[in-house]
Design an enzyme around this catalytic site. Structure first.
Site, PDB file in Angstrom:
ATOM      1  N   ARG A  36       0.827  -1.297  -0.023  1.00 43.18           N
ATOM      2  CA  ARG A  36      -0.075  -0.229  -0.014  1.00 43.18           C
ATOM      3  C   ARG A  36       0.722   1.296  -0.110  1.00 43.18           C
ATOM      4  NH1 ARG A  36      -4.685  -2.380  -1.640  1.00 43.18           N
ATOM      5  NH2 ARG A  36      -4.746  -4.135  -0.400  1.00 43.18           N
ATOM      6  N   HIS A  66       4.881  -9.918  -6.668  1.00 45.74           N
ATOM      7  CA  HIS A  66       3.845  -9.143  -7.184  1.00 45.74           C
ATOM      8  C   HIS A  66       3.634  -7.629  -6.800  1.00 45.74           C
ATOM      9  CE1 HIS A  66      -0.254  -7.944  -7.960  1.00 45.74           C
ATOM     10  NE2 HIS A  66      -0.766  -9.141  -7.927  1.00 45.74           N
ATOM     11  N   TYR A  69      -0.296  -2.599  -5.665  1.00 46.81           N
ATOM     12  CA  TYR A  69      -1.541  -2.324  -6.353  1.00 46.81           C
ATOM     13  C   TYR A  69      -1.702  -0.865  -6.847  1.00 46.81           C
ATOM     14  CZ  TYR A  69      -3.049  -6.880  -5.132  1.00 46.81           C
ATOM     15  OH  TYR A  69      -2.975  -8.246  -4.963  1.00 46.81           O
ATOM     16  N   HIS A 106      -0.357  -5.985 -12.604  1.00 47.01           N
ATOM     17  CA  HIS A 106      -1.343  -5.848 -13.263  1.00 47.01           C
ATOM     18  C   HIS A 106      -1.140  -4.670 -14.371  1.00 47.01           C
ATOM     19  CE1 HIS A 106      -4.108  -7.514  -9.710  1.00 47.01           C
ATOM     20  NE2 HIS A 106      -2.982  -8.242 -10.130  1.00 47.01           N
ATOM     21  N   GLU A 152       0.183  -9.744 -16.036  1.00 46.66           N
ATOM     22  CA  GLU A 152      -0.895 -10.491 -15.681  1.00 46.66           C
ATOM     23  C   GLU A 152      -2.216  -9.994 -16.163  1.00 46.66           C
ATOM     24  OE1 GLU A 152      -1.529 -10.904 -11.378  1.00 46.66           O
ATOM     25  OE2 GLU A 152      -3.524 -12.097 -11.396  1.00 46.66           O
ATOM     26  N   ASP A 186      -4.002 -15.567 -14.659  1.00 43.04           N
ATOM     27  CA  ASP A 186      -4.735 -15.801 -13.527  1.00 43.04           C
ATOM     28  C   ASP A 186      -6.156 -16.446 -13.894  1.00 43.04           C
ATOM     29  OD1 ASP A 186      -6.879 -15.203 -11.474  1.00 43.04           O
ATOM     30  OD2 ASP A 186      -5.346 -13.936 -10.527  1.00 43.04           O
ATOM     31  N   HIS A 189      -9.310 -14.519 -13.062  1.00 39.77           N
ATOM     32  CA  HIS A 189      -9.389 -13.115 -13.752  1.00 39.77           C
ATOM     33  C   HIS A 189      -9.941 -13.577 -15.295  1.00 39.77           C
ATOM     34  CE1 HIS A 189      -6.197 -11.093 -11.352  1.00 39.77           C
ATOM     35  NE2 HIS A 189      -7.529 -11.373 -10.459  1.00 39.77           N
ATOM     36  N   HIS A 221      -1.941 -18.081 -12.052  1.00 41.59           N
ATOM     37  CA  HIS A 221      -2.414 -17.740 -10.789  1.00 41.59           C
ATOM     38  C   HIS A 221      -3.639 -18.681 -10.392  1.00 41.59           C
ATOM     39  CE1 HIS A 221      -0.496 -13.374 -10.070  1.00 41.59           C
ATOM     40  NE2 HIS A 221       0.162 -14.561  -9.765  1.00 41.59           N
ATOM     41  N   ASP A 234     -13.400  -9.323  -9.610  1.00 38.77           N
ATOM     42  CA  ASP A 234     -12.407 -10.055  -9.408  1.00 38.77           C
ATOM     43  C   ASP A 234     -12.406 -10.510  -7.936  1.00 38.77           C
ATOM     44  OD1 ASP A 234      -9.709 -10.643  -8.541  1.00 38.77           O
ATOM     45  OD2 ASP A 234      -8.789  -8.687  -9.298  1.00 38.77           O
ATOM     46  N   HIS A 236     -11.552 -13.992  -5.800  1.00 33.88           N
ATOM     47  CA  HIS A 236     -11.124 -15.291  -5.779  1.00 33.88           C
ATOM     48  C   HIS A 236     -11.573 -16.275  -4.725  1.00 33.88           C
ATOM     49  CE1 HIS A 236      -7.019 -13.333  -7.107  1.00 33.88           C
ATOM     50  NE2 HIS A 236      -8.041 -13.015  -7.797  1.00 33.88           N
ATOM     51  N   GLU A 266      -3.708 -17.563  -4.938  1.00 34.09           N
ATOM     52  CA  GLU A 266      -4.019 -16.553  -4.347  1.00 34.09           C
ATOM     53  C   GLU A 266      -5.282 -16.542  -3.850  1.00 34.09           C
ATOM     54  OE1 GLU A 266      -1.789 -13.133  -7.265  1.00 34.09           O
ATOM     55  OE2 GLU A 266      -3.618 -14.014  -7.997  1.00 34.09           O
TER      56      GLU A 266
HETATM   57 ZN   LIG Z   1      -7.417 -11.243  -8.529  1.00 34.82          ZN
HETATM   58 ZN   LIG Z   2      -3.561 -12.988  -9.640  1.00 32.95          ZN
END
Ligand SMILES: [Zn+2]
Ligand SMILES: [Zn+2]
Length: 287
Positions: A36, A66, A69, A106, A152, A186, A189, A221, A234, A236, A266
């Site tokens: 973050r 990864h 974000y 991403h 991804e 993924d 996704h 993923h 999105d 999971h 994930e």
């Molecule tokens: Zn995701």
């Molecule tokens: Zn992913």
């Protein structure tokens, strides 16, 4: 397939290693800093050693970082785009310093405020080209690096781009140094963006091969889905407990074209879920 999960680095990057061993994984994914935050302090020699030394005593790998974000390399705002590129470059330095094979990210969002413009082709393709140009700058500034930048596929929430294989191909088409670029699919996704693994498993991989090329694929993923096919949401779920179901994951685990890849969970729930999930996936590969 080498199986792992996205494990915690709370208290230090090296703490990812015992977590991966605890869940009996072959590999793992992690954040290289607080995801973050924009910029972290550069890694010290000590931090790098504290990670690499215990890692060298294991067979874990290939590893994946990864990225944060917060990074949106698709932004049409020049200052925001530049900030994203600087943060991305910093992630890449960390990845290379740690000897981690893959930096997964991403692609980004075009952020057009008008809802009607969400799927406008030019708006989307312009964003894909901005992403490629930020990747090019990153690759130019890091001659000799070994880690790969791994694109991804996105689920398609909001104004996310990089959903369909054609969109990922469009990024790659605009990259100068393609040998340091890979792709991670993924499973959740892809499903959310309309790829029907349950009924078109083989056709989807044929399409991937024709559109992007199987040589670019380095990882999966592995996530089941709480949301519906084509929902662009999105969310999971744990393996076998969502809309994809166990049979679909058997297809992933038994597909010859995917055998050599790394697959990272994930899924929700943490290590107590990941350990049995990895065991289930291994069993599915042997059935
Ligand atoms: Zn995701
Ligand atoms: Zn992913």
């Amino acid at each position: 397939m080498r199986l792992g999960a996205h494990v915690s680095v709370a208290g230090g990057l090296e703490n990812a290693i015992p977590w991966a061993l605890e869940i009996e994984a072959d590999t793992f994914q992690m954040f290289s800093k607080n995801q973050r935050q924009w910029i972290a302090k550069p890694l010290t020699e000590e931090e790098i050693r504290a990670f690499k030394e215990p890692l060298s005593k294991t067979n874990l790998g290939p590893l994946m970082i990864h990225d944060s974000y917060l990074i949106n390399m698709g932004s049409p705002d020049e200052a925001k785009g530049k900030r994203a590129q600087v943060a991305f470059l910093e992630e890449y330095h960390r990845c290379e310093a740690l000897g981690v094979e893959y930096l997964n990210f991403h692609p980004g969002s075009h952020t057009h405020p008008k809802k009607l413009m969400r799927d406008d082709k030019k708006t989307r393709y312009d964003a894909l080209e901005r992403i490629a140009s930020h990747m090019n700058k990153t690759l130019e500034e890091t001659k000799g690096y070994k880690s790969k930048l791994v694109i991804e596929n996105a689920a398609g929430q909001g104004t996310n781009v990089g959903i369909k294989f054609e969109e990922i191909r469009h990024i790659i088409d605009h990259i100068d140094k393609k040998e340091r670029v890979g792709v991670c699919i993924d499973t959740q996704h892809a499903w959310a963006s309309g790829y029907d693994w349950k009924n078109k498993f083989n056709e989807i991989w044929d399409d991937f091969g024709d559109t992007i090329g199987m040589d670019y694929l380095v990882a999966l993923h592995l996530n089941d889905s709480k949301s519906d096919l084509g929902s662009r949401v999105d969310r999971h779920d744990n393996i076998g407990m969502g809309k994809l179901g166990k049979e679909t994951f058997k297809s992933f685990m038994q597909e010859k074209r995917l055998e050599h890849l790394a697959g990272y969970l994930e899924t929700p729930g943490g290590p107590e879920m990941w350990k049995p999930e990895i065991a289930v996936l291994r069993k599915l590969s042997e059935e």
